[in-house]
Design a protein around this motif. Structure first.
Motif, PDB file in Angstrom:
ATOM      1  N   CYS A  54       0.828  -1.215   0.000  1.00 57.33           N
ATOM      2  CA  CYS A  54       0.000   0.000   0.000  1.00 57.33           C
ATOM      3  C   CYS A  54       0.858   1.258   0.000  1.00 57.33           C
ATOM      4  CB  CYS A  54      -0.935   0.002   1.207  1.00 57.33           C
ATOM      5  SG  CYS A  54      -2.481  -0.886   0.962  1.00 57.33           S
ATOM      6  N   PRO A  62      -2.764   2.234   4.402  1.00 61.18           N
ATOM      7  CA  PRO A  62      -3.326   0.907   4.700  1.00 61.18           C
ATOM      8  C   PRO A  62      -4.388   0.939   5.794  1.00 61.18           C
ATOM      9  CG  PRO A  62      -1.057   1.084   5.496  1.00 61.18           C
ATOM     10  CD  PRO A  62      -1.312   2.289   4.661  1.00 61.18           C
ATOM     11  N   ARG A  65      -7.544   1.907   4.117  1.00 59.50           N
ATOM     12  CA  ARG A  65      -8.100   0.751   3.404  1.00 59.50           C
ATOM     13  C   ARG A  65      -8.905  -0.103   4.368  1.00 59.50           C
ATOM     14  NH1 ARG A  65      -4.884  -3.793  -0.158  1.00 59.50           N
ATOM     15  NH2 ARG A  65      -4.937  -2.069  -1.634  1.00 59.50           N
TER      16      ARG A  65
END
Length: 604
Positions: A54, A62, A65
């Protein structure tokens, strides 16, 4: 018999195994409502290499996400893979970092933590397991399955008992290389089911073509939790297809109860998504039973192919594969999983390419041989250990017991770039890469690596896509890997120059064929002199300079470290070939370097 429960790996290990962990969050979110309605036991969405990918390649946060996936998958357990005391990095972290990371991962949406240690050293898992239990999440202890003279079912059963005693809610057999065969699986699962009361989960890869048979044998012997991947990202170095296992078990006592048609729709979606990432497809496709001989996981083989291709040594892959078991034996038979797979694999490449075993030894091998990763499963080659660390002491305690608390220092080091505790932890996992990511985020300059356009069939196949260019006496290997659309006034051409990805803007491919200066200019260090003298410092494999340890005019003895480079995520000290005075330094921190270049000149 209970219904078989499925953990789908489509959002993590499946694309990590097949397209180098490059799937972007934007391609996950549209299909999340479908995934959420299936009724999986869990979806693996985080951990492993996703955190690294990422921030390194996708330029995504991340943590963001994870939060987006949590919101998009409200009805499904979210699962992550955690490397015990290594968390998601490649070194051991202090206990306060482990506790902080687990707490934040749970707070941001992780329900199930699959926790493993590369050496199966349970001491390295105790803090993480306790932190998961404290967070109220599901702690799953993972046994790294491997075969060797020091590994067998009795050792794995004892490890499972230790996990149960530590409070683990379930136990996973983590067959990261796809080594399990059906009959061995039956024997192992049967033994574990008799020894412990908690559920057994099976994670195995399809590399050697035995995954589905092994899963069926596991189910028949008491395992009701299996890992699969939606068919569009199944097979090869990935996993057994979800749809196939659902179909195979349907209308039996093991029926999963999942809707095959709904799964097929998800498969159609990901089949189209996979096309976007064609540039990252592994050379390792289909079956590869060499894993049964060399015990090399599919992802590790893919990395080896890439590394050797970049230095024009792909023809030596078989030598490297033969060297890996020898290095593994020298190091006491560690299972080949992150980070030990990189440690062993990188050292094997060095041994082959340098022409002499252990002529160059990576820093990670030195730390391993000091006991800094934990207890080696078997006897370590004492000659190799002496060569690597001399008379330094070997520790026999839990490595993290030597580490002081780090979180306060980490907060001070990253300063105002960190907007929250998650940012501090990003910096902790990958200090240089994490700082660079946070700096670019602050400046609004995060740009993901480009995706090559999917071929439309409109380009002529008559033009070369691979050729050599000679400029000022230096020859560069150019490989065209993709282009923009031919109707663009200025379209990008994606290429590698001696294995290094580059991008230039030209109007036509004909112009590209004559724009040699433009092609060659981006290559870092292209004007370094070739190594010819005994005092020329070189590297045995391509990499990146992490640190320069000397200055012009300084003196060194033969064997003194003068540079630190990174290759295949492993750091290596480059040593002075002779004693003398530093005459010239041709590299700086961050430079890309290649074999045969003179990096530093030493005069006797």
């Amino acid at each position: 018999m209970s219904r078989v429960q499925i953990t789908d790996l489509i959002l993590r290990d499946a694309h990590q195994s097949l397209i180098a962990t490059r799937m972007r969050t934007e391609d996950m979110l549209p299909i999340c409502p479908n995934l959420d309605s299936i009724g999986y036991w869990s979806l693996e969405v985080w951990g492993g290499a996703t955190f690294d990918a990422c921030i390194r390649y996708l330029k995504e946060d991340p943590w963001e996400r994870l939060r987006k996936l949590r919101k998009a998958l409200p009805n499904t357990r979210l699962q992550m893979l955690l490397r015990g005391q290594n968390l998601l990095g490649y070194r051991h972290y202090s206990d306060d970092v482990v506790r902080a990371f687990v707490a934040k991962a749970a707070a941001n949406g992780i329900d199930v933590f699959r926790i493993f240690d590369a050496l199966n050293d349970v001491r390295n898992l105790e803090t993480a397991i306790a932190a998961v239990k404290k967070s109220g999440a599901h702690a799953q202890g993972a046994i790294c399955y491997t075969t060797s003279p020091v590994h067998g079912i009795p050792q794995f059963v004892e490890m499972a008992k230790q996990f149960q005693d530590l409070g683990c809610d379930s136990i996973a057999i983590k067959d990261m290389a796809g080594l399990l065969t059906p009959m061995v699986t039956a024997e192992l699962v049967s033994a574990l089911s008799r020894a412990v009361k908690v559920p057994i989960h099976l994670h195995t890869h399809a590399t050697a073509g035995t995954a589905e048979m092994s899963q069926l044998k596991a189910i028949e012997n008491g395992c009701v939790h299996i890992d699969t991947a939606i068919s569009a990202f199944a097979g090869g170095a990935s996993h057994a297809p979800t749809e196939s296992m659902v179909a195979a078990l349907r209308d039996t006592q093991y029926d999963t109860g999942l809707d095959l048609k709904a799964l097929q729709e998800i498969g159609f979606y990901f089949r189209e998504i996979r096309k976007k990432y064609h540039q990252f497809e592994s050379d390792m496709t289909g079956l590869d039973t060499r894993v049964q001989v060399y015990q090399v996981p599919g992802g590790m083989i893919s990395n080896l192919y890439t590394q050797l291709r970049e230095q024009g040594s792909l023809g030596r892959i078989e030598e490297v594969l033969q060297e890996i078991p020898r290095v593994r034996e020298d190091l006491g038979y560690p299972p080949l999983v992150t980070p030990t797979s990189q440690i062993v694999g990188t050292q094997a490449v060095m041994n082959v390419l340098s022409g002499a075993r252990y002529k160059t030894i990576s820093n990670e091998v030195k730390l391993y041989l000091q006991g800094r990763y934990g207890r080696a499963p078997g006897h370590v080659n004492t000659i190799v250990r002496q060569q690597a660390i001399g008379n330094e002491n070997v520790i026999d305690i839990r490595p993290a017991d030597l580490l002081k608390d780090e979180m306060e220092n980490l907060r001070d080091e990253i300063g105002e770039l960190a907007k929250n505790e998650e940012d501090v932890l990003t910096y902790a996992m990958f200090p240089e890469l994490g700082r660079e990511f946070l700096e670019h985020r602050a400046a609004g300059t995060l740009v993901p690596e480009p995706l090559e356009p999917v071929s439309t069939g409109e380009e002529s196949n008559s033009r070369p896509t691979e050729f050599n260019v000679t400029l000022h006496g230096e020859t560069y290997h150019i490989q065209i890997t993709g282009t923009g659309h031919r109707t663009q006034e200025e379209r990008p051409f994606y290429m590698t120059v001696d294995g290094v990805p580059e991008e230039i803007l030209v109007e036509t491919l004909s112009e590209l064929e004559t724009t040699h200066e433009s092609v060659s200019a981006p290559v870092k260090g292209s004007k370094r002199p070739r190594a010819t003298g005994p005092g020329d410092v070189t590297t045995s494999m391509p990499g990146t300079v992490i640190d320069v340890l000397v200055e012009v005019g300084g003196t060194v003895n033969a064997g003194d470290p003068v540079l630190v480079t990174e290759a295949m995520k492993m750091e290596t000290e480059i040593q002075a070939p002779i004693g003398g005075t530093i005459k010239a330094i041709h590299v700086a921190k961050g430079d890309t370097v290649n074999p045969d270049e003179t990096l530093i000149e030493i005069s006797a």
